[in-house]
Write an enzyme that holds these catalytic residues in place. Structure first.
Site, mmCIF file in Angstrom:
data_model
loop_
_atom_site.group_PDB
_atom_site.id
_atom_site.type_symbol
_atom_site.label_atom_id
_atom_site.label_comp_id
_atom_site.label_asym_id
_atom_site.label_seq_id
_atom_site.Cartn_x
_atom_site.Cartn_y
_atom_site.Cartn_z
ATOM 1 N N SER A 113 -51.525 21.351 -0.643
ATOM 2 C CA SER A 113 -51.638 19.874 -0.322
ATOM 3 C C SER A 113 -50.588 19.897 1.050
ATOM 4 C CB SER A 113 -51.389 18.859 -1.275
ATOM 5 O OG SER A 113 -50.114 18.958 -1.572
ATOM 6 N N LYS A 114 -50.352 18.682 1.449
ATOM 7 C CA LYS A 114 -49.700 18.568 2.708
ATOM 8 C C LYS A 114 -48.211 19.161 2.270
ATOM 9 C CE LYS A 114 -51.536 16.653 5.965
ATOM 10 N NZ LYS A 114 -51.821 17.886 6.895
ATOM 11 N N ARG A 115 -47.771 18.727 1.095
ATOM 12 C CA ARG A 115 -46.190 18.889 0.872
ATOM 13 C C ARG A 115 -46.050 20.564 0.863
ATOM 14 N NH1 ARG A 115 -45.528 20.472 -4.874
ATOM 15 N NH2 ARG A 115 -47.528 20.541 -5.749
ATOM 16 N N GLY A 134 -46.724 22.102 3.392
ATOM 17 C CA GLY A 134 -46.674 22.681 4.924
ATOM 18 C C GLY A 134 -47.967 22.579 5.607
#
Ligand code: GLU
Length: 492
Positions: free
Chosen positions: A253-255, A257
């Site tokens: 996911s986004k976290r 990167g």
């Protein structure tokens, strides 16, 4: 044999995620390998989840990657429209056929009723399944409710028991028990189809031979398979590609990167490197083949049964390493076209003068590319070719500019360079070799300070190549400046 027709069917809910790009890529390999057709279909019936401009982003990313499609947005084709939002009549007709044949039924249960039922089943400790209350309503009852203006959903009648087996080209046979499956909704109360229904109707109408998609949809496949059978459609072949996990094995996911193709583009990755990376993320090339291969090579060797059944773990370092390999081996003009936006972004060149400086830019890029892995790194490594040197690396200053008599030595280099008529690598190098011999000094004594003077740095590509690209005048000016700087430092 039936012609191969595959499809990539993104929902326009955001940027093209690397998982989606890999699904598109594997479909594309399969289509191209089998002289088949690649279809792009936009699954945009769920208006709440659709993000504006997402279709444009997805198409741009696919095009940038070089994954082309034969039918779909911007291409047309005989099986359009290719946006599900424009295909309502197909779904209505198919649902009508199922209602007529008694394979589907109207369900008038309200949200509140379903909620209460869900609660009741939760308390009883069973997983929720619709209680099929409307399944056996009489025709007259249905008619009456429709006359009252109620807006029902349409559900498919699933068997109470038994099994269905999905024969998956990657996973083999996977069986599902009908008693675990719900009488799923095929048409919502707003008249629009659900994902499972639209997907089946379209895959049939578009004559899709192979459904290659992410394995998050494997659990939908028994329902879809049942729908094919209920509608009397031939069932396509299925292949479900395993997930891409983050390095900590959680869902990517986004976290973690960058996860979308456009973010990788912004990070300075080249399309072929991303393609190569995604190819390896879930597929193993035949033995003895290097890890670096072009899409054309993969098209030759690709096979669905070599696609991994287990989740792939995403590794950014591997992607960056591959990117470095591609930066090194790319055609120079092509590399320049990808690098230009980064040089502009760093303020090293501007759009208007890029054309005039084309040859100069090419020689800079060809000199620095060996040392870099991404395009921002390439821009950074090129800086002193475009901007004056106004600062010197601190450690280098300590080490090379503090040496005794260095300003006089640099002045000697400067004067000899000034005398060169043809300023090429051989002649510049000869200046240094001769001086080293005449003065019986170590090469490093003048080479390192010269590099620092010309680039501001302690490391660079070959010094004499750098000199020639910079040109005589700039070299002399930079040496003069460094000499003044050293003198000023010493008098402080
Ligand atoms: N629209 C679905 C998605 O984006 C596609 C599923 C399918 O390929 O059947 O996940």
């Amino acid at each position: 044999m039936e012609p191969v027709r595959v499809r990539f069917a993104p929902s326009p809910t955001g940027y093209l995620h690397i998982g989606g790009a890999r699904t598109a890529l594997y479909n594309w390999f399969f289509a191209r390998q089998n002289q088949g057709k690649m279809i792009l279909r936009i699954e945009d019936t769920d208006s709440e989840r659709i993000k504006e401009d997402s279709v444009g982003q997805i198409l741009d990313s696919l095009e940038w990657l070089g994954i082309d499609w034969d039918e779909g947005p911007g291409r047309g084709g005989d099986f359009g429209p290719y946006y599900q939002s424009q295909r309502k009549s197909f779904y209505t007709a198919a649902a009508e056929a199922l209602l007529q044949s008694g394979r589907a039924y109207y369900c008038f249960c309200t949200e509140d009723e379903l909620k209460a039922e869900r609660e009741r089943q939760r308390e009883a400790g069973v997983p929720f399944r619709y209680n099929r209350k409307c399944r056996d309503l009489s025709a007259s009852e249905v008619h009456k409710r429709l006359e009252q203006g109620l807006e029902p959903v349409v559900r498919i009648k699933l068997p109470d028991s038994g099994q269905t087996v999905v024969n998956d080209l990657i996973r083999g046979n996977v069986s599902f028990d009908f008693d675990q499956l719900d009488d799923l909704i095929i048409i919502k109360s707003n008249g629009l189809p659900t994902y499972n229904f639209a997907c089946v109707v379209d895959d049939h109408e578009m004559q899709i031979s192979h459904v290659i998609r992410a394995d998050e949809h494997l659990s939908n496949t028994p329902k879809q398979q049942f729908l094919y059978e209920a509608l009397g459609y031939p069932v396509p072949q299925f292949a479900h590609i395993s997930m891409i996990l983050a390095p900590d094995r959680s869902k990517l996911s986004k976290r973690h990167g960058a996860t979308s193709v456009s973010e990788f583009k912004d990070m300075g990755c080249l399309p072929e490197a991303i393609i190569n990376y995604l190819t390896l993320l879930g597929w193993s090339p035949p033995e003895e083949q290097s890890e670096i291969f072009t899409p054309e090579q993969t098209i030759c060797h690709f096979s669905l049964d070599q696609v991994s059944k287990t989740a792939a773990v995403y590794d950014i370092n591997k992607l960056i390493w591959l990117n470095g390999q591609y930066i090194n081996s790319y055609g120079l003009e092509k590399l320049a076209s990808h690098a230009l936006p980064f040089l502009i972004r760093e303020g090293l060149i501007d759009n208007d003068t890029a054309d005039q400086n084309h040859d100069y830019i090419l020689s800079v890029i060809s000199t620095v590319r060996e040392r870099v892995k991404t395009l921002p790194e390439l821009a950074e490594a090129s800086r002193y070719f475009f901007k004056d040197v106004t600062e010197y690396d601190e450690k280098g200053r300590e080490k090379y500019f503090r040496q005794k008599g260095i300003e006089a030595l640099l002045a000697k280099c400067r004067d000899r360079l000034a005398d060169i008529e043809v300023f090429n690598p051989e002649n510049t190098e000869k200046v240094y070799r001769d001086l080293i011999e005449e003065l019986s000094i170590k090469g490093g004594l003048i080479i390192h300070p010269t590099r620092l003077a010309l680039t501001g740095r302690t490391a660079s590509p070959g010094l004499f190549d750098v000199m020639v690209i910079l040109g005589k005048e700039r070299c002399l000016n930079r040496l003069d400046r460094a000499i003044r700087f050293i003198k000023a430092e010493k008098t402080q």
